[in-house]
Write a protein that holds these residues in place. Structure first.
Motif, PDB file in Angstrom:
ATOM      1  N   GLU A 240       0.837  -1.208   0.000  1.00  0.00           N
ATOM      2  CA  GLU A 240       0.000   0.000   0.000  1.00  0.00           C
ATOM      3  C   GLU A 240       0.872   1.258   0.000  1.00  0.00           C
ATOM      4  O   GLU A 240       0.592   2.210  -0.741  1.00  0.00           O
TER       5      GLU A 240
ATOM      6  N   LEU B  86     -10.589   6.743   0.115  1.00  0.00           N
ATOM      7  CA  LEU B  86     -10.040   5.521   0.701  1.00  0.00           C
ATOM      8  C   LEU B  86     -10.005   5.570   2.224  1.00  0.00           C
ATOM      9  O   LEU B  86      -9.811   4.541   2.872  1.00  0.00           O
TER      10      LEU B  86
ATOM     11  N   PRO C 160     -10.487   1.393   4.877  1.00  0.00           N
ATOM     12  CA  PRO C 160      -9.096   1.005   5.169  1.00  0.00           C
ATOM     13  C   PRO C 160      -8.813  -0.466   4.881  1.00  0.00           C
ATOM     14  O   PRO C 160      -7.696  -0.809   4.462  1.00  0.00           O
TER      15      PRO C 160
ATOM     16  N   ARG D 195      -8.235  -0.899   1.098  1.00  0.00           N
ATOM     17  CA  ARG D 195      -7.305   0.055   0.489  1.00  0.00           C
ATOM     18  C   ARG D 195      -6.369  -0.620  -0.515  1.00  0.00           C
ATOM     19  O   ARG D 195      -6.089  -0.073  -1.580  1.00  0.00           O
TER      20      ARG D 195
END
Length: 251
Positions: A128, A162, A166, A169
């Protein structure tokens, strides 16, 4: 070393084939291919993508098949709305190629497979962060060198949206990356084109071809597909959420 058990191997298994199909299919639909090899190469891409769609439909679980159907329906509606009605972008032959709605569904499932890989989930935070940094750099470069105000605003909206999801994501950031690849390849090969201002109407919103953050609109397909699935499978989805919460509490 068993490559399929590494992060690299699992990424290739889930994303590698997707990128290969994107490059091959869009090349078949390109202006270059039409002028030099076969005039109506779009039908070759239609055949390729529809074959891949039904391959995953036949091989997939009940959940995968159901989501493929929803993604296809939403993709058809979205394409006709944004391209033909709103004039947000235009395809090379002035139509909506058959491969496009099917392609939306295939990309959705490809990212779904990627986000569920064991090593991908293990390194979720690192992935991420890496994709987020790439997105920031990509959107800023488009803003500075291609005056992509429209795309930059959409990218900001992506990160803002976003915050509410979470746990999803990784899926949405990965979607941004793949969509960026699709858009850069597709516009470079003249498969479609974006106007120099948003929707061809708003002069205060200059846009690149393609806008960097256009994935924001893909999220409508993603959210719609997931929402329909959840509503039609409330019992299963509630059980899944309880299991996920229990796992998170143990960690």
């Amino acid at each position: 070393m068993n490559l399929s058990k590494t992060l690299f191997g699992q990424t290739i298994q889930s994303i590698g084939w997707l990128i290969f199909i994107i490059f091959l299919g869009l090349f078949l639909d390109s202006k270059f291919f039409a002028e030099n090899y076969f005039e109506d190469g779009q039908w070759l891409n239609n055949t390729l993508v529809i074959f891949v769609y039904f391959y995953f439909f036949i091989k997939g679980t009940k959940r995968v098949r159901e989501q493929l159907i929803y993604a296809l329906i939403i993709g058809v509606i979205g394409e006709y709305l944004f391209s033909l009605v709103l004039g947000m972008y235009a395809y090379r032959l002035g139509n909506i190629p058959h491969y496009v709605p099917f392609g939306h569904a295939v990309i959705f499932i490809g990212i779904y497979f990627f986000s569920r890989k064991q090593k991908v989930k293990f390194y979720r935070k690192q992935i991420e962060l890496f994709i987020s940094i790439c997105i920031i750099i990509y959107s800023i470069l488009f803003l500075l060198f291609r005056n992509d105000i429209f795309g930059f605003i959409l990218t900001l909206l992506v990160f803002y949206s976003l915050r509410k999801y979470p746990k999803e994501r990784l899926f949405y950031l990965s979607m941004y990356f793949i969509v960026a690849v699709v858009e850069i390849v597709g516009t470079s090969l003249d498969c479609w084109v974006w106007p120099s201002i948003a929707y061809g109407k708003f002069e205060f919103l200059p846009s690149a071809n393609p806008p960097s953050g256009i994935c924001f609109f893909y999220y409508g397909l993603d959210r719609g597909t997931l929402s329909i699935y959840k509503r039609r499978n409330k019992v299963v989805w509630n059980r899944f959420k309880k299991v996920r919460t229990a796992i998170a509490s143990v960690k």
